[in-house]
Design a protein around this motif. Structure first.
Motif, PDB file in Angstrom:
ATOM      1  N   LYS A 152     -21.472  35.077 -27.474  1.00  0.00           N
ATOM      2  CA  LYS A 152     -22.386  34.385 -26.234  1.00  0.00           C
ATOM      3  C   LYS A 152     -23.807  34.481 -27.117  1.00  0.00           C
ATOM      4  O   LYS A 152     -24.620  33.535 -26.870  1.00  0.00           O
ATOM      5  CB  LYS A 152     -22.135  35.293 -25.290  1.00  0.00           C
ATOM      6  N   LEU A 153     -24.307  35.592 -27.644  1.00  0.00           N
ATOM      7  CA  LEU A 153     -25.627  35.576 -28.306  1.00  0.00           C
ATOM      8  C   LEU A 153     -25.761  34.577 -29.206  1.00  0.00           C
ATOM      9  O   LEU A 153     -26.863  33.784 -29.564  1.00  0.00           O
ATOM     10  CB  LEU A 153     -25.827  37.111 -29.025  1.00  0.00           C
ATOM     11  N   ASN A 158     -28.164  29.232 -30.656  1.00  0.00           N
ATOM     12  CA  ASN A 158     -28.004  27.744 -31.226  1.00  0.00           C
ATOM     13  C   ASN A 158     -28.575  27.005 -30.297  1.00  0.00           C
ATOM     14  O   ASN A 158     -29.157  26.029 -30.568  1.00  0.00           O
ATOM     15  CB  ASN A 158     -26.630  27.472 -31.408  1.00  0.00           C
ATOM     16  N   GLN A 159     -28.419  27.230 -29.050  1.00  0.00           N
ATOM     17  CA  GLN A 159     -29.237  26.466 -27.894  1.00  0.00           C
ATOM     18  C   GLN A 159     -30.548  26.782 -28.094  1.00  0.00           C
ATOM     19  O   GLN A 159     -31.321  25.542 -27.879  1.00  0.00           O
ATOM     20  CB  GLN A 159     -28.462  26.616 -26.534  1.00  0.00           C
ATOM     21  N   LEU A 160     -31.339  27.684 -28.177  1.00  0.00           N
ATOM     22  CA  LEU A 160     -32.527  27.787 -28.324  1.00  0.00           C
ATOM     23  C   LEU A 160     -33.143  27.179 -29.699  1.00  0.00           C
ATOM     24  O   LEU A 160     -34.195  26.696 -29.719  1.00  0.00           O
ATOM     25  CB  LEU A 160     -32.993  29.325 -28.558  1.00  0.00           C
ATOM     26  N   THR A 161     -32.362  27.029 -30.825  1.00  0.00           N
ATOM     27  CA  THR A 161     -32.665  26.462 -31.962  1.00  0.00           C
ATOM     28  C   THR A 161     -32.668  24.959 -31.577  1.00  0.00           C
ATOM     29  O   THR A 161     -33.803  24.217 -32.000  1.00  0.00           O
ATOM     30  CB  THR A 161     -31.600  26.667 -33.072  1.00  0.00           C
ATOM     31  N   ASP A 162     -32.022  24.233 -30.716  1.00  0.00           N
ATOM     32  CA  ASP A 162     -31.933  22.912 -30.506  1.00  0.00           C
ATOM     33  C   ASP A 162     -33.224  22.676 -29.570  1.00  0.00           C
ATOM     34  O   ASP A 162     -33.767  21.627 -29.867  1.00  0.00           O
ATOM     35  CB  ASP A 162     -30.806  22.699 -29.511  1.00  0.00           C
ATOM     36  N   VAL A 163     -33.859  23.497 -29.029  1.00  0.00           N
ATOM     37  CA  VAL A 163     -35.108  23.551 -28.264  1.00  0.00           C
ATOM     38  C   VAL A 163     -36.270  23.656 -28.902  1.00  0.00           C
ATOM     39  O   VAL A 163     -37.354  24.052 -28.088  1.00  0.00           O
ATOM     40  CB  VAL A 163     -34.739  23.596 -26.790  1.00  0.00           C
ATOM     41  N   ASP A 168     -34.765  34.810 -34.286  1.00  0.00           N
ATOM     42  CA  ASP A 168     -34.786  35.422 -35.717  1.00  0.00           C
ATOM     43  C   ASP A 168     -33.673  36.136 -36.099  1.00  0.00           C
ATOM     44  O   ASP A 168     -33.020  36.778 -35.147  1.00  0.00           O
ATOM     45  CB  ASP A 168     -36.255  36.011 -36.243  1.00  0.00           C
ATOM     46  N   ASP A 169     -33.213  36.585 -37.377  1.00  0.00           N
ATOM     47  CA  ASP A 169     -32.120  37.344 -37.405  1.00  0.00           C
ATOM     48  C   ASP A 169     -32.263  38.734 -36.992  1.00  0.00           C
ATOM     49  O   ASP A 169     -31.010  39.344 -36.521  1.00  0.00           O
ATOM     50  CB  ASP A 169     -31.898  37.404 -38.932  1.00  0.00           C
ATOM     51  N   GLN A 170     -33.233  39.247 -36.952  1.00  0.00           N
ATOM     52  CA  GLN A 170     -33.429  40.585 -36.538  1.00  0.00           C
ATOM     53  C   GLN A 170     -33.169  40.797 -34.974  1.00  0.00           C
ATOM     54  O   GLN A 170     -32.538  41.755 -34.536  1.00  0.00           O
ATOM     55  CB  GLN A 170     -34.988  41.157 -36.676  1.00  0.00           C
ATOM     56  N   ARG A 171     -33.439  39.739 -34.122  1.00  0.00           N
ATOM     57  CA  ARG A 171     -33.227  39.859 -32.885  1.00  0.00           C
ATOM     58  C   ARG A 171     -31.308  39.561 -32.736  1.00  0.00           C
ATOM     59  O   ARG A 171     -30.985  40.127 -31.642  1.00  0.00           O
ATOM     60  CB  ARG A 171     -33.616  38.502 -32.079  1.00  0.00           C
TER      61      ARG A 171
END
Length: 171
Positions: A152-153, A158-163, A168-171
């Motif tokens: 789910k994360l 991926n949806q956040l990347t689209d917008v 980042d990887d740490q989160r």
């Protein structure tokens, strides 16, 4: 075929008949492109898959903004027929909700392509804020397993990347 996807007549044993365009060999779009739902399959993933498919079947010029031939051009009728196939691929590979938002009479494939991309890009700020909230408030206790939680994360990421708000990887 030319590199632009224009049909050429074949010579060897076909009696000068026009070669069959590759677009006619696709019988099931779902074997090539996944259903765009905006959640499991994000817009950017769908665009990548669809673009790859369009390139492989020599119809990229129907979705990249290339101007169609004029109505007076002898190739116009064939272009319209192929464009209708590409439009069917587009409409057939998006969710019903999205289809109802972008379906229009007398549309070209490029116009539908643009409406879909605009649908996902027009409300970037609001969409990013909602997704950030969802990402931040995701709780392991609401998922049946660690794998589900991580998936789910990843989906929200991926949806956040689209917008334009990549996580980042740490989160």
């Amino acid at each position: 075929m030319t590199k632009d996807g224009d049909d050429v007549t074949s010579s060897g044993g076909h009696g000068g008949k026009p070669a069959l365009h590759p677009v006619y060999s696709v019988t099931n779009i779902f074997n090539k492109v996944r259903m765009l739902d905006g959640v499991k399959i994000t817009c950017s993933a769908w665009v990548k898959l669809f673009t790859l498919h369009a390139k492989g079947y020599k119809v990229s010029h129907h979705i990249d903004g290339t101007r169609p031939p004029t109505a007076a051009d002898p190739k116009y009728a064939e272009w319209c027929e192929i464009d209708a196939h590409v439009l069917q691929w587009i409409y057939g590979s998006i969710s019903e909700d999205l289809l109802l938002r972008v379906l229009e009479t007398n549309s070209t494939a490029y116009e539908a392509w643009t409406r879909i991309k605009n649908h996902f890009l027009n409300n970037k700020g609001a969409r990013a804020a909602a997704l950030e909230h969802e990402f931040t408030n995701m709780m392991l206790s609401k998922c049946s397993s660690l794998d589900e939680y991580c998936q789910k994360l990843k989906d929200i990421g991926n949806q956040l990347t689209d917008v334009g708000s990549a996580v980042d990887d740490q989160r």
